[in-house]
Scaffold this motif. Structure first.
Motif, mmCIF file in Angstrom:
data_model
loop_
_atom_site.group_PDB
_atom_site.id
_atom_site.type_symbol
_atom_site.label_atom_id
_atom_site.label_comp_id
_atom_site.label_asym_id
_atom_site.label_seq_id
_atom_site.Cartn_x
_atom_site.Cartn_y
_atom_site.Cartn_z
ATOM 1 N N LEU A 25 0.852 -1.179 0.000
ATOM 2 C CA LEU A 25 0.000 0.000 0.000
ATOM 3 C C LEU A 25 0.889 1.230 0.000
ATOM 4 C CD1 LEU A 25 -2.940 1.084 0.206
ATOM 5 C CD2 LEU A 25 -2.570 1.197 2.676
ATOM 6 N N ALA A 26 0.663 2.122 -0.956
ATOM 7 C CA ALA A 26 1.381 3.391 -1.039
ATOM 8 C C ALA A 26 0.426 4.502 -0.606
ATOM 9 C CB ALA A 26 1.853 3.640 -2.467
ATOM 10 N N THR A 27 0.916 5.402 0.248
ATOM 11 C CA THR A 27 0.102 6.488 0.788
ATOM 12 C C THR A 27 0.844 7.805 0.637
ATOM 13 O OG1 THR A 27 -0.803 4.973 2.441
ATOM 14 C CG2 THR A 27 -1.127 7.323 2.830
ATOM 15 N N VAL A 28 0.177 8.814 0.082
ATOM 16 C CA VAL A 28 0.758 10.154 0.020
ATOM 17 C C VAL A 28 0.759 10.712 1.438
ATOM 18 C CG1 VAL A 28 0.501 12.508 -0.878
ATOM 19 C CG2 VAL A 28 -0.086 10.548 -2.333
ATOM 20 N N GLY A 33 3.684 22.521 -2.816
ATOM 21 C CA GLY A 33 3.470 23.132 -4.122
ATOM 22 C C GLY A 33 2.335 22.447 -4.858
ATOM 23 N N SER A 34 2.461 22.376 -6.145
ATOM 24 C CA SER A 34 1.436 21.773 -6.990
ATOM 25 C C SER A 34 1.635 20.265 -7.039
ATOM 26 C CB SER A 34 1.545 22.361 -8.397
ATOM 27 O OG SER A 34 0.591 21.768 -9.242
ATOM 28 N N ALA A 35 0.649 19.530 -6.556
ATOM 29 C CA ALA A 35 0.709 18.067 -6.577
ATOM 30 C C ALA A 35 -0.632 17.540 -7.070
ATOM 31 C CB ALA A 35 1.019 17.520 -5.188
ATOM 32 N N PRO A 36 -0.616 16.510 -7.907
ATOM 33 C CA PRO A 36 -1.862 16.025 -8.505
ATOM 34 C C PRO A 36 -2.819 15.327 -7.548
ATOM 35 C CG PRO A 36 0.041 14.878 -9.440
ATOM 36 C CD PRO A 36 0.558 15.866 -8.465
ATOM 37 N N ARG A 37 -2.313 14.776 -6.440
ATOM 38 C CA ARG A 37 -3.175 14.059 -5.492
ATOM 39 C C ARG A 37 -2.901 14.578 -4.086
ATOM 40 N NH1 ARG A 37 -7.243 11.822 -6.465
ATOM 41 N NH2 ARG A 37 -6.936 10.046 -5.149
ATOM 42 N N PRO A 38 -3.925 14.672 -3.253
ATOM 43 C CA PRO A 38 -3.750 15.204 -1.900
ATOM 44 C C PRO A 38 -3.163 14.182 -0.925
ATOM 45 C CG PRO A 38 -6.041 14.603 -2.246
ATOM 46 C CD PRO A 38 -5.334 14.403 -3.576
ATOM 47 N N THR A 39 -2.692 14.678 0.193
ATOM 48 C CA THR A 39 -2.229 13.827 1.283
ATOM 49 C C THR A 39 -3.337 12.848 1.642
ATOM 50 O OG1 THR A 39 -0.843 15.602 2.117
ATOM 51 C CG2 THR A 39 -1.390 13.862 3.665
ATOM 52 N N GLY A 40 -2.968 11.600 1.891
ATOM 53 C CA GLY A 40 -3.942 10.571 2.231
ATOM 54 C C GLY A 40 -4.381 9.726 1.045
ATOM 55 N N SER A 41 -3.978 10.107 -0.162
ATOM 56 C CA SER A 41 -4.329 9.305 -1.341
ATOM 57 C C SER A 41 -3.576 7.981 -1.306
ATOM 58 C CB SER A 41 -3.969 10.065 -2.622
ATOM 59 O OG SER A 41 -4.734 11.247 -2.728
ATOM 60 N N HIS A 42 -4.214 6.935 -1.839
ATOM 61 C CA HIS A 42 -3.643 5.587 -1.771
ATOM 62 C C HIS A 42 -3.539 4.934 -3.144
ATOM 63 C CE1 HIS A 42 -3.980 5.394 2.578
ATOM 64 N NE2 HIS A 42 -5.245 5.749 2.493
ATOM 65 N N LEU A 43 -2.559 4.034 -3.230
ATOM 66 C CA LEU A 43 -2.376 3.163 -4.380
ATOM 67 C C LEU A 43 -2.058 1.788 -3.823
ATOM 68 C CD1 LEU A 43 -1.918 2.997 -7.550
ATOM 69 C CD2 LEU A 43 0.498 3.376 -7.044
ATOM 70 N N VAL A 44 -2.815 0.773 -4.219
ATOM 71 C CA VAL A 44 -2.534 -0.599 -3.805
ATOM 72 C C VAL A 44 -1.897 -1.311 -4.988
ATOM 73 C CG1 VAL A 44 -4.876 -1.421 -4.356
ATOM 74 C CG2 VAL A 44 -3.451 -2.715 -2.785
ATOM 75 N N ILE A 45 -0.851 -2.091 -4.706
ATOM 76 C CA ILE A 45 -0.078 -2.766 -5.736
ATOM 77 C C ILE A 45 0.104 -4.219 -5.332
ATOM 78 C CG2 ILE A 45 2.099 -2.768 -7.029
ATOM 79 C CD1 ILE A 45 1.495 0.175 -4.839
ATOM 80 N N ASP A 46 -0.053 -5.149 -6.298
ATOM 81 C CA ASP A 46 0.257 -6.544 -5.968
ATOM 82 C C ASP A 46 1.610 -6.924 -6.566
ATOM 83 O OD1 ASP A 46 -0.113 -7.313 -8.655
ATOM 84 O OD2 ASP A 46 -1.959 -8.427 -8.264
ATOM 85 N N SER A 47 2.089 -8.105 -6.230
ATOM 86 C CA SER A 47 3.429 -8.528 -6.638
ATOM 87 C C SER A 47 3.564 -8.720 -8.144
ATOM 88 C CB SER A 47 3.829 -9.809 -5.902
ATOM 89 O OG SER A 47 2.895 -10.837 -6.165
ATOM 90 N N VAL A 104 5.471 3.612 1.371
ATOM 91 C CA VAL A 104 5.064 2.342 0.778
ATOM 92 C C VAL A 104 5.386 1.231 1.770
ATOM 93 C CG1 VAL A 104 5.217 0.813 -1.212
ATOM 94 C CG2 VAL A 104 5.609 3.271 -1.511
ATOM 95 N N GLU A 105 4.373 0.411 2.069
ATOM 96 C CA GLU A 105 4.536 -0.672 3.035
ATOM 97 C C GLU A 105 3.845 -1.925 2.538
ATOM 98 O OE1 GLU A 105 2.353 0.226 6.688
ATOM 99 O OE2 GLU A 105 1.073 1.534 5.502
ATOM 100 N N ARG A 106 4.390 -3.070 2.925
ATOM 101 C CA ARG A 106 3.768 -4.337 2.593
ATOM 102 C C ARG A 106 2.546 -4.537 3.496
ATOM 103 N NH1 ARG A 106 7.434 -9.567 2.726
ATOM 104 N NH2 ARG A 106 7.242 -9.278 4.969
ATOM 105 N N VAL A 107 1.480 -5.087 2.925
ATOM 106 C CA VAL A 107 0.273 -5.398 3.679
ATOM 107 C C VAL A 107 0.322 -6.882 4.016
ATOM 108 C CG1 VAL A 107 -2.255 -5.536 3.598
ATOM 109 C CG2 VAL A 107 -1.060 -3.613 2.517
ATOM 110 N N ASN A 108 0.238 -7.196 5.300
ATOM 111 C CA ASN A 108 0.270 -8.594 5.725
ATOM 112 C C ASN A 108 -1.123 -9.094 6.071
ATOM 113 O OD1 ASN A 108 3.078 -8.830 5.522
ATOM 114 N ND2 ASN A 108 3.321 -7.792 7.471
#
Length: 108
Positions: A25-28, A33-47, A104-108
């Motif tokens: 799980l990736a978290t902003v 300055g100018s950033a496309p996504r706000p703090t707290g936005s998430h992206l989940v990624i698998d292997s 970015v952290e691994r989800v267990n």
């Protein structure tokens, strides 16, 4: 990438982990300055490199996905930073003049 709420991204992370997928799980955590996504936005990624959600866009997300697959393997979380101060700012898609920190952290 589909337009989903942050809650949906977290539910996706939970569902993928329940299916036995190895997930990160990736978290902003900070923007400047100018950033496309706000703090707290998430992206989940698998292997396998599949992902859902958004932490920025463009090449930044590609870099986050690549780092996430390494983090899934190693198990050690990382703080990533992308910004206009980096020589690679244009390459990773932050030519808008912003800076972003992504945890970015691994989800267990």
């Amino acid at each position: 990438m589909s337009e989903t709420s942050e809650f949906d991204v977290l539910k996706t992370a939970e569902a993928w982990a329940a299916e036995g997928r190895r997930v990160a799980l990736a978290t902003v955590v900070e923007t400047w300055g100018s950033a496309p996504r706000p703090t707290g936005s998430h992206l989940v990624i698998d292997s396998d490199g599949n992902f859902e959600g958004s932490v920025s866009g463009g090449c930044v997300e590609g870099a986050v996905v690549a780092e996430a697959t390494d983090i899934i393997e190693a198990g050690e979380p990382r703080m990533l930073e992308f910004g206009v101060a980096d020589e690679t700012a244009w390459q990773v898609g932050l030519s808008c003049g912003g800076r972003i920190r992504v945890y970015v952290e691994r989800v267990n």
